[in-house]
Design a protein around this motif. Structure first.
Motif, short mmCIF file in Angstrom:
data_model
loop_
_atom_site.label_atom_id
_atom_site.label_comp_id
_atom_site.label_asym_id
_atom_site.label_seq_id
_atom_site.Cartn_x
_atom_site.Cartn_y
_atom_site.Cartn_z
N SER A 1 -115.39 -52.89 -90.01
CA SER A 1 -113.97 -52.69 -90.30
C SER A 1 -113.27 -51.97 -89.16
CB SER A 1 -113.81 -51.90 -91.61
OG SER A 1 -114.44 -50.63 -91.53
N ARG A 2 -113.92 -50.93 -88.61
CA ARG A 2 -113.30 -50.19 -87.51
C ARG A 2 -113.18 -51.08 -86.27
NH1 ARG A 2 -116.40 -45.71 -87.28
NH2 ARG A 2 -114.95 -44.37 -88.44
N THR A 3 -114.21 -51.87 -86.00
CA THR A 3 -114.17 -52.78 -84.85
C THR A 3 -113.05 -53.80 -85.02
OG1 THR A 3 -116.56 -52.52 -84.58
CG2 THR A 3 -115.52 -54.37 -83.45
N HIS A 4 -112.90 -54.33 -86.22
CA HIS A 4 -111.84 -55.30 -86.51
C HIS A 4 -110.47 -54.67 -86.31
CE1 HIS A 4 -108.92 -57.17 -89.32
NE2 HIS A 4 -109.46 -58.30 -88.88
N ASP A 5 -110.27 -53.46 -86.85
CA ASP A 5 -108.95 -52.84 -86.84
C ASP A 5 -108.55 -52.33 -85.46
OD1 ASP A 5 -108.75 -53.27 -89.58
OD2 ASP A 5 -109.51 -51.28 -90.11
N LEU A 6 -109.53 -51.90 -84.65
CA LEU A 6 -109.21 -51.15 -83.43
C LEU A 6 -109.79 -51.79 -82.17
CD1 LEU A 6 -109.92 -47.57 -84.87
CD2 LEU A 6 -107.72 -48.77 -84.79
N SER A 7 -110.11 -53.08 -82.21
CA SER A 7 -110.80 -53.72 -81.08
C SER A 7 -110.01 -53.62 -79.78
CB SER A 7 -111.11 -55.18 -81.41
OG SER A 7 -109.91 -55.92 -81.64
N SER A 8 -108.70 -53.80 -79.84
CA SER A 8 -107.90 -53.74 -78.60
C SER A 8 -107.91 -52.33 -78.01
CB SER A 8 -106.46 -54.19 -78.86
OG SER A 8 -105.82 -53.35 -79.80
N GLY A 9 -107.89 -51.32 -78.88
CA GLY A 9 -107.97 -49.94 -78.40
C GLY A 9 -109.30 -49.64 -77.74
N PHE A 10 -110.39 -50.15 -78.33
CA PHE A 10 -111.70 -49.98 -77.71
C PHE A 10 -111.74 -50.65 -76.34
CE2 PHE A 10 -113.40 -49.48 -82.18
CZ PHE A 10 -113.83 -48.17 -81.99
N ALA A 11 -111.21 -51.86 -76.25
CA ALA A 11 -111.22 -52.59 -74.98
C ALA A 11 -110.45 -51.82 -73.91
CB ALA A 11 -110.62 -53.98 -75.18
N LYS A 12 -109.29 -51.29 -74.28
CA LYS A 12 -108.47 -50.54 -73.32
C LYS A 12 -109.20 -49.29 -72.82
CE LYS A 12 -103.90 -48.43 -72.79
NZ LYS A 12 -102.61 -48.11 -73.48
N ALA A 13 -109.83 -48.55 -73.75
CA ALA A 13 -110.55 -47.34 -73.37
C ALA A 13 -111.74 -47.67 -72.47
CB ALA A 13 -111.01 -46.58 -74.61
N ASP B 1 -107.67 -44.45 -88.54
CA ASP B 1 -109.10 -44.59 -88.70
C ASP B 1 -109.39 -44.65 -90.20
OD1 ASP B 1 -111.74 -44.89 -88.02
OD2 ASP B 1 -112.06 -42.82 -87.38
N HIS B 2 -110.58 -45.09 -90.55
CA HIS B 2 -110.97 -45.21 -91.97
C HIS B 2 -109.94 -46.04 -92.76
CE1 HIS B 2 -114.15 -42.42 -91.17
NE2 HIS B 2 -113.33 -41.43 -90.91
N LEU B 3 -109.44 -47.09 -92.12
CA LEU B 3 -108.45 -47.91 -92.81
C LEU B 3 -109.08 -48.72 -93.95
CD1 LEU B 3 -106.18 -49.09 -89.85
CD2 LEU B 3 -105.97 -47.07 -91.30
N ALA C 1 -118.61 -40.38 -79.67
CA ALA C 1 -117.32 -41.08 -79.68
C ALA C 1 -117.42 -42.45 -80.34
CB ALA C 1 -116.79 -41.23 -78.26
N HIS C 2 -116.60 -42.68 -81.37
CA HIS C 2 -116.63 -43.95 -82.08
C HIS C 2 -115.24 -44.44 -82.45
CE1 HIS C 2 -116.78 -40.73 -85.07
NE2 HIS C 2 -116.26 -41.57 -85.95
N HIS C 3 -114.22 -43.82 -81.86
CA HIS C 3 -112.82 -44.19 -82.05
C HIS C 3 -112.21 -44.37 -80.66
CE1 HIS C 3 -108.50 -43.62 -82.84
NE2 HIS C 3 -108.76 -43.97 -84.08
N PRO C 4 -111.25 -45.29 -80.48
CA PRO C 4 -110.69 -45.51 -79.15
C PRO C 4 -110.17 -44.24 -78.47
CG PRO C 4 -110.01 -47.28 -80.60
CD PRO C 4 -110.74 -46.29 -81.46
N GLU C 5 -109.52 -43.36 -79.22
CA GLU C 5 -108.99 -42.13 -78.62
C GLU C 5 -110.12 -41.23 -78.14
OE1 GLU C 5 -105.90 -41.34 -77.77
OE2 GLU C 5 -105.28 -43.32 -78.47
#
Length: 461
Positions: free
Chosen positions: A362-374, A187-189, A330-334
């Motif tokens: 930036s977070r949406t770009h970096d973690l989009s697949s994780g969000f989709a899975k969750a 996170d915060h990449l 909640a704002h992170h996939p985990e």
């Protein structure tokens, strides 16, 4: 080094932030003159004003104190902010929030709780247990405690419970006697660049512990062997290889009862009236810290049972026979995964609809697949546009980036203006189903919670 006793007047740029407002309340409680700026009025800034803190809401040099002893700013404030630039050009100490927390924690016994998620609830639980049992502490929280309706309180005992924020490497300013690391997920990449750099920062955080310091870390963290502490315990929800874990977990009507295995004692029949198994895990840390401080098992159990939660952390907004409405930060996939999984486990017979507002391009770009899975765990998902916060738009990054990776037919992109009518027509008018409605996100989605709650009142019986 500047010390608290040298400061009589403090000005905050970005006073309405959750961490900044806790600091403002700290100085106000000490009898200092406190004032500040923020972009927009909020319920929190209204509370600060009611507590005697002067706040203005326009970037205007004629409204600011000319020579405060200290100016505190948050990294979320733009570098070209007129007030910030003015003070930087004067002979006035201008410090980040994290630097001020470092000064405060330099002379106290500190319990510093960090992690890419879980830290706000764990910090609030720990501070609550110390307060409820009479042990006492000063609390600097990243959320509003439902028990006390504040993110700060003071106490004569020179013990501080501090949420250790990894954003902008803030937590590396702290001086922990006890530290917690709940997670080190990427996170915060935009700050760290790589997951390794983020992990490096958490390892450095553990090295900030005083020589005989005590560390609690979640069992199975990457690079856990590199974490340094005088004494180190691991914890887990249910992994018996950890030093601390829960046993005999039972769920009933949105609450849990369980036993806690600690290194040298076992607590039975602990009750937590808060949803989400991840919050049982968070409670383990608060219990373990209290036990290490010498608080009796019975007092700890009473405090956990009395804990009412944190605003926007698995918060029950509506809880009735037909409608359960949960709001969460909640704002992170985990975090999303734990939220949805926990809610569905507690209410398995209800149709689960999640309204999610992505936070940061930036977070949406970096973690989009994780969000989709969750989000795919839900029965239906309503995706709001990205909340930009401090960021400018990124080409090709929008909520559709998440939606395009989700199961077909499960997700719908929707604007905030259309949301209430959609909820009424497609959810509330369906009287043949039991509903589990979840709002999630760290942006301004919280402004929709009360209107949604009011909308459900006529349908919730």
């Amino acid at each position: 080094m500047l010390s608290v006793k040298d400061i009589q007047s403090v000005y905050f740029i970005g006073i309405g932030g959750i961490g900044m407002s806790a600091l403002a309340r700290y100085f106000n409680a000490l009898g200092k003159t406190v004032s500040g700026y923020d972009k927009t009025p909020t319920p929190l800034t209204q509370q600060l004003e009611a507590e005697g803190i002067a706040i203005h809401f326009e970037e205007n040099l004629t409204l600011i104190p000319q020579r405060p002893d200290l100016v505190v700013y948050t990294p979320a404030v733009p570098k070209q902010h007129a007030e910030l630039l003015y003070y930087q050009q004067q002979e006035v100490p201008v410090l980040k929030r994290s630097e001020v927390l470092g000064i405060i924690s330099n002379s106290s016994f500190n319990i510093c709780i960090g992690g890419t998620h879980g830290k706000t609830t764990t910090t609030t639980m720990t501070a609550h247990v110390l307060r409820h049992t009479g042990y006492g502490c000063n609390a600097f929280l990243g959320g509003i405690s439902v028990n006390y309706q504040t993110n700060f309180w003071s106490d004569p005992r020179n013990v501080a419970v501090i949420e250790a924020d990894e954003y902008d490497r803030s937590f590396l300013r702290l001086h922990p006697d006890i530290a917690v690391i709940s997670s080190m997920d990427p996170d915060h990449l935009d700050i760290y660049g790589t997951e390794k750099n983020l992990q490096d920062a958490f390892i450095e955080f553990s090295q900030k512990l005083k020589p005989q310091g005590l560390l609690f870390s979640k069992y199975g963290l990457p690079r856990s062997s590199e974490l340094k502490a005088g004494k180190h315990f691991t914890y887990s929800l249910d992994n018996t290889n950890a030093d601390i874990y829960a046993k005999d977990i039972r769920m009933q009507d949105g609450s849990y009862s369980f036993s806690v295995k600690l290194p040298d004692i076992e607590l039975n029949d602990v009750a937590l009236h808060m949803g989400g198994l991840h919050n049982v895990e968070n409670a383990l840390v608060a219990i373990a810290i209290a036990q290490q401080l010498g608080i009796s098992p019975e007092k700890i159990k009473e405090a956990i049972a009395a804990f009412k939660g944190v605003k926007r952390r698995f918060e029950y907004v509506v809880k009735s026979s037909r409608m359960v409405f949960v709001d969460d930060y909640a704002h992170h996939p985990e975090e999303l995964n734990a939220l949805i999984n926990g809610a569905k486990a507690l209410f398995p017979d209800r149709v689960c609809t999640v309204i999610f507002q992505p936070h940061l391009y930036s977070r949406t770009h970096d973690l989009s697949s994780g969000f989709a899975k969750a989000l795919n765990q839900a029965d239906k998902v309503l995706l709001l546009p990205i909340y930009p916060a401090r960021e400018l738009p990124m080409e090709g990054v929008e909520s559709a980036l998440i939606a395009n990776q989700m199961q077909a037919g499960k997700v719908q992109l929707i604007e905030k203006a259309a949301l209430l009518n959609h909820i009424k027509e497609t959810i509330l008018n369906n009287k043949d189903q039991l509903h589990l409605l979840i709002t999630a996100g760290a942006g301004d989605i919280d402004a929709l919670v009360l209107p949604i709650a009011k909308l459900t009142e006529d349908h919730a019986g």
